[in-house]
Design a protein around this motif. Sequence first.
Motif, PDB file in Angstrom:
ATOM      1  N   LYS A 529       0.901  -1.321  -0.023  1.00 59.39           N
ATOM      2  CA  LYS A 529       0.042  -0.035   0.045  1.00 59.39           C
ATOM      3  C   LYS A 529       0.800   1.291   0.262  1.00 59.39           C
ATOM      4  CE  LYS A 529      -3.821   2.476   2.460  1.00 59.39           C
ATOM      5  NZ  LYS A 529      -3.040   3.740   2.454  1.00 59.39           N
ATOM      6  N   GLU A 530       1.725   1.266   0.796  1.00 55.73           N
ATOM      7  CA  GLU A 530       2.770   2.430   0.735  1.00 55.73           C
ATOM      8  C   GLU A 530       3.620   2.523  -0.513  1.00 55.73           C
ATOM      9  OE1 GLU A 530       5.278   1.596   4.002  1.00 55.73           O
ATOM     10  OE2 GLU A 530       4.050   2.024   5.516  1.00 55.73           O
ATOM     11  N   ARG A 531       3.796   1.586  -1.168  1.00 54.30           N
ATOM     12  CA  ARG A 531       4.442   1.466  -2.488  1.00 54.30           C
ATOM     13  C   ARG A 531       3.421   2.057  -3.781  1.00 54.30           C
ATOM     14  NH1 ARG A 531       5.611  -0.987  -7.398  1.00 54.30           N
ATOM     15  NH2 ARG A 531       3.629  -2.209  -6.962  1.00 54.30           N
ATOM     16  N   ASN A 532       2.320   1.619  -3.508  1.00 49.59           N
ATOM     17  CA  ASN A 532       1.342   2.330  -4.595  1.00 49.59           C
ATOM     18  C   ASN A 532       1.151   3.827  -4.208  1.00 49.59           C
ATOM     19  OD1 ASN A 532       0.884   0.021  -6.037  1.00 49.59           O
ATOM     20  ND2 ASN A 532      -0.432  -1.047  -4.609  1.00 49.59           N
ATOM     21  N   VAL A 538       3.305  10.395  -7.366  1.00 48.37           N
ATOM     22  CA  VAL A 538       4.043  10.845  -8.239  1.00 48.37           C
ATOM     23  C   VAL A 538       3.254  11.014  -9.685  1.00 48.37           C
ATOM     24  CG1 VAL A 538       5.961  10.230 -10.322  1.00 48.37           C
ATOM     25  CG2 VAL A 538       6.101   9.691  -7.896  1.00 48.37           C
ATOM     26  N   GLU A 539       2.211  10.244  -9.925  1.00 56.47           N
ATOM     27  CA  GLU A 539       1.239  10.201 -10.849  1.00 56.47           C
ATOM     28  C   GLU A 539       0.464  11.578 -10.860  1.00 56.47           C
ATOM     29  OE1 GLU A 539      -1.409   7.338 -13.531  1.00 56.47           O
ATOM     30  OE2 GLU A 539      -1.765   7.117 -11.290  1.00 56.47           O
ATOM     31  N   GLU A 540      -0.111  11.726  -9.562  1.00 61.21           N
ATOM     32  CA  GLU A 540      -0.783  12.825  -9.298  1.00 61.21           C
ATOM     33  C   GLU A 540      -0.221  14.162  -9.514  1.00 61.21           C
ATOM     34  OE1 GLU A 540      -3.436  14.605  -5.322  1.00 61.21           O
ATOM     35  OE2 GLU A 540      -2.362  12.766  -5.205  1.00 61.21           O
ATOM     36  N   ASN A 574       5.561   8.973 -18.990  1.00 60.16           N
ATOM     37  CA  ASN A 574       5.977   7.706 -19.791  1.00 60.16           C
ATOM     38  C   ASN A 574       6.615   6.392 -19.108  1.00 60.16           C
ATOM     39  OD1 ASN A 574       4.621   8.815 -21.875  1.00 60.16           O
ATOM     40  ND2 ASN A 574       6.530   9.690 -22.581  1.00 60.16           N
ATOM     41  N   TRP A 575       7.495   7.177 -18.022  1.00 63.29           N
ATOM     42  CA  TRP A 575       8.396   6.039 -17.244  1.00 63.29           C
ATOM     43  C   TRP A 575       7.074   5.352 -16.326  1.00 63.29           C
ATOM     44  CZ3 TRP A 575       8.697   6.423 -11.942  1.00 63.29           C
ATOM     45  CH2 TRP A 575       9.795   5.794 -11.544  1.00 63.29           C
ATOM     46  N   LEU A 576       6.368   6.189 -16.015  1.00 67.24           N
ATOM     47  CA  LEU A 576       5.382   5.333 -14.782  1.00 67.24           C
ATOM     48  C   LEU A 576       4.782   4.101 -15.454  1.00 67.24           C
ATOM     49  CD1 LEU A 576       3.686   8.385 -13.085  1.00 67.24           C
ATOM     50  CD2 LEU A 576       5.018   6.773 -11.954  1.00 67.24           C
ATOM     51  N   TYR A 577       4.444   4.146 -16.905  1.00 64.01           N
ATOM     52  CA  TYR A 577       3.732   2.987 -17.508  1.00 64.01           C
ATOM     53  C   TYR A 577       4.423   2.122 -18.182  1.00 64.01           C
ATOM     54  CZ  TYR A 577      -0.546   5.990 -16.526  1.00 64.01           C
ATOM     55  OH  TYR A 577      -1.387   6.767 -15.795  1.00 64.01           O
ATOM     56  N   ASP A 590      12.050   9.366  -4.748  1.00 67.22           N
ATOM     57  CA  ASP A 590      13.105   9.946  -5.010  1.00 67.22           C
ATOM     58  C   ASP A 590      12.581  10.755  -6.554  1.00 67.22           C
ATOM     59  OD1 ASP A 590      14.655   9.132  -3.029  1.00 67.22           O
ATOM     60  OD2 ASP A 590      15.847   7.604  -4.357  1.00 67.22           O
ATOM     61  N   LYS A 591      11.851  10.159  -7.302  1.00 67.89           N
ATOM     62  CA  LYS A 591      11.151  10.687  -8.543  1.00 67.89           C
ATOM     63  C   LYS A 591      10.334  11.936  -8.006  1.00 67.89           C
ATOM     64  CE  LYS A 591      11.911   9.349 -12.100  1.00 67.89           C
ATOM     65  NZ  LYS A 591      12.681   9.638 -13.215  1.00 67.89           N
ATOM     66  N   LEU A 592       9.563  11.756  -7.242  1.00 62.39           N
ATOM     67  CA  LEU A 592       8.720  12.862  -6.849  1.00 62.39           C
ATOM     68  C   LEU A 592       9.555  14.085  -6.231  1.00 62.39           C
ATOM     69  CD1 LEU A 592       5.707  14.012  -6.238  1.00 62.39           C
ATOM     70  CD2 LEU A 592       5.765  13.022  -4.076  1.00 62.39           C
ATOM     71  N   ALA A 593      10.626  13.781  -5.296  1.00 65.79           N
ATOM     72  CA  ALA A 593      11.594  15.092  -4.885  1.00 65.79           C
ATOM     73  C   ALA A 593      12.311  15.441  -6.123  1.00 65.79           C
ATOM     74  CB  ALA A 593      12.470  14.364  -3.895  1.00 65.79           C
ATOM     75  N   GLU A 594      12.481  14.850  -7.086  1.00 65.95           N
ATOM     76  CA  GLU A 594      13.182  15.287  -8.408  1.00 65.95           C
ATOM     77  C   GLU A 594      12.428  16.351  -9.058  1.00 65.95           C
ATOM     78  OE1 GLU A 594      15.194  13.981 -12.510  1.00 65.95           O
ATOM     79  OE2 GLU A 594      14.846  12.654 -10.962  1.00 65.95           O
ATOM     80  N   LEU A 595      11.057  16.184  -9.020  1.00 65.44           N
ATOM     81  CA  LEU A 595      10.117  17.044  -9.754  1.00 65.44           C
ATOM     82  C   LEU A 595       9.839  18.071  -8.704  1.00 65.44           C
ATOM     83  CD1 LEU A 595       7.470  14.392 -11.253  1.00 65.44           C
ATOM     84  CD2 LEU A 595       9.372  15.579 -12.495  1.00 65.44           C
ATOM     85  N   LYS A 596       9.623  17.904  -7.711  1.00 65.37           N
ATOM     86  CA  LYS A 596       9.272  19.090  -6.689  1.00 65.37           C
ATOM     87  C   LYS A 596      10.479  20.110  -6.771  1.00 65.37           C
ATOM     88  CE  LYS A 596       5.786  17.010  -3.705  1.00 65.37           C
ATOM     89  NZ  LYS A 596       5.518  16.783  -2.323  1.00 65.37           N
TER      90      LYS A 596
END
Length: 755
Positions: A529-532, A538-540, A574-577, A590-596
């Motif tokens: 659940k935490e992973r999802n 990230v997707e949101e 695209n990476w997410l899918y 880490d991906k979310l932190a990079e975008l933020k």
Amino acid sequence: MSVVGFDLGFQSCYVAVARAGGIETVANEYSDRCTPSFVSFGPRNRSIGAAAKSQVVTNCKNTVQGFKRFHGRAFSDPYVQSSKSKLVYDLAPMPSGSTGIKVMYMEEERVFSTEQVTGMLLTKLKETAESALKKPVADCVISILATSFDSDLGGKDFDDILVNYFCEEFLKKYKLDAKSKPRALVRLYQECEKLKKLMSANSSDLPLNIECFMNDVDVSSNLNRGQFEDLCAGLLAKVEAPLRSVLEQTKLKKEDIYAVEIVGGASRTPAIKERISRFFGKELSTTLNADEAVARGCALQCAILSPAFKVREFSITDVVPYPISLKWNSAAEEGLSDCEVFPKNHAAPFSKVLTFYRKEPFSLEAYYNCPKDLPHPSTTIGEFLIQNVVPQASGESAKVKVKVRVNLHGVFSISSASLVEVLKTSEEEEPMETNQAAKEEHLTYIFIVQCSFSFLHVVNETLFFQTSTEEGKQEKKNEQPPQAKKPKVKTKTVDLPIENKLHWQLSSEELNVFVENEGKMIMQDKLEKERNDAKNNVEEYVYDMRDKLHGTLEKFINEADRNAFTLKLEDTENWLYEDGEDQQKQVYIDKLAELKKIGQPVQERCTEAVERPKAFAELGRQIQMYMKIGEAYKDELYDHLEELDMVRVEKQVNDAMGWMNNMMNQQNNRDLTLDPVVKVSEIQAKTKELYSSCNPVVSKSKPKVEPPKEEKMENGPVNGQGDTENQQSDPAKKKAAAGTEQETSENKLPEMDID
């Protein structure tokens, strides 16, 4: 202490709690009070309840439902074998011979026992209760043990009849065998359940349509209530049998019944209601919620049992649903002896003590003595070996006391056994003559009911009761011939170990393994659940920022940076899918932190631009207020303020106004795509600083003397008011009134208003 009731149903479950002085049915995470009895197994986690039911079509082979009836049944049980053809998931034997459920979990084939799957569902219900109560749940009441019932007369059985009818129709009409395709069969079950509920409210023809049912073929049909009742005639004929059984057990007549309340989802079926009403000869009562009544009753029973709740006087007695007997090898005769220890509908919990005379270890077998009434073919409860039994020092049979019990949960057990050892016989008194052969076949049963005792003897397999009342003792004393005086005997009680061999009950070792495995699966579900959640975050963020970059945030980022950030967001999507479909939790973080790191400054510039005018306006309001006070401080209202203090206030106000004007001018000339000259937090700090330095000075109140309190005269008028003519005409009264007023003014201390 929490008070919780669970209705563990065949198709759905309900959770009720006692709180705020009443019983309440609580909702799950989907704001639904009904939780489907489904468990779905996936490659990374489990889904339970509503989430599992949503996967019944897409993951039909690994989504388990309708497993309640497999409890306590061997895999070879005819009922289990006949049920296999109606299931879309697979059954498999457990090492003990009981029924297991075979699924793919964590990318490997696993076989779970029925008890394990039920435990998973109970874990979900426990979480629902804890979420509602905001406290842990340790004890509960679960609906299982009925007074009279037919296990094959439920809502699912009516669904089976509808499914079989439409399977035959579609095979003839479309040449489609729904039973050969698990997914098609599951969809048909879903539609038949909906149709059944609609027919309870409508008597006209109702359609059944399923698109792309099999091989891209759409199917359709229709049915009405009359046809449905004709199909279910055999099932409906079984309704009266449990009702008749209840009356026989309670020894009541139909005329003795005041009201009949029906509960349960299937009770809404008009044909069932009509048959129950006709049987009792009266209108049925439906004041309770048919779906939630059982769970609410469980919560009420839990409140009655709980020491933390005070419940209005309401007596509920649990009973033993089936008669329980014991059998053993007879000491006096060859073969087996047996005796019923708990008759049907005996009160529970209850304990009885049995006395045996033995020279060696012996075994007792517990079983249900009414095979025709049992819903299961096996009548054996278990075998209990009483160990370490030795004869007395004299060589005679030792006295062994065995305590049998049906506990609060309705579970039978032999809870303890003890050996009564004779230590010494007094030499002054001559022992009584005893018949050893008769003694060995003599058994004493002690029935314990609060503080009353009665004794049941078994001699030559003939039972008779002997009461322990004074009258009974006197009668027996008069009837018996004179006997020798009994010797004084010293005894010692030694606890004996008991070896249990319980049929279809989990051993403590198995239970511990199951509990450990459930804990591991709960942890795995939590991690997944935490992973999802991390992936969804990230997707949101990608979707949210992509829209805002061409909306509310557009003027706070230059075109080149906006285009580059938009491109990075598209790459992330695209990476997410693709490669990011199945990554670890930390990768998504880490991906979310990079975008933020790119998007956060833009959002902060937007937030500053919105909040900055409000902050400047508040600072300006403070400056204007203190400036007005400074201009009027010599007026009568502020003439009590010190001139030096007001000079300091004026300086603070001028400094603040100069700072504000300077910052506003610089910010107005600043491009919105750049970081602001001054932040909202700095403006708020300046406002707080101005308030802290100026407010203590200007808030000083001017001392003032309040007018004296008015006092009533003896005749009612108030000083200085009312009967002025009498005061003027009577000098003595006028003088007295003036004296009273002067005295009051002198004694009254001045009061000050302090902010």
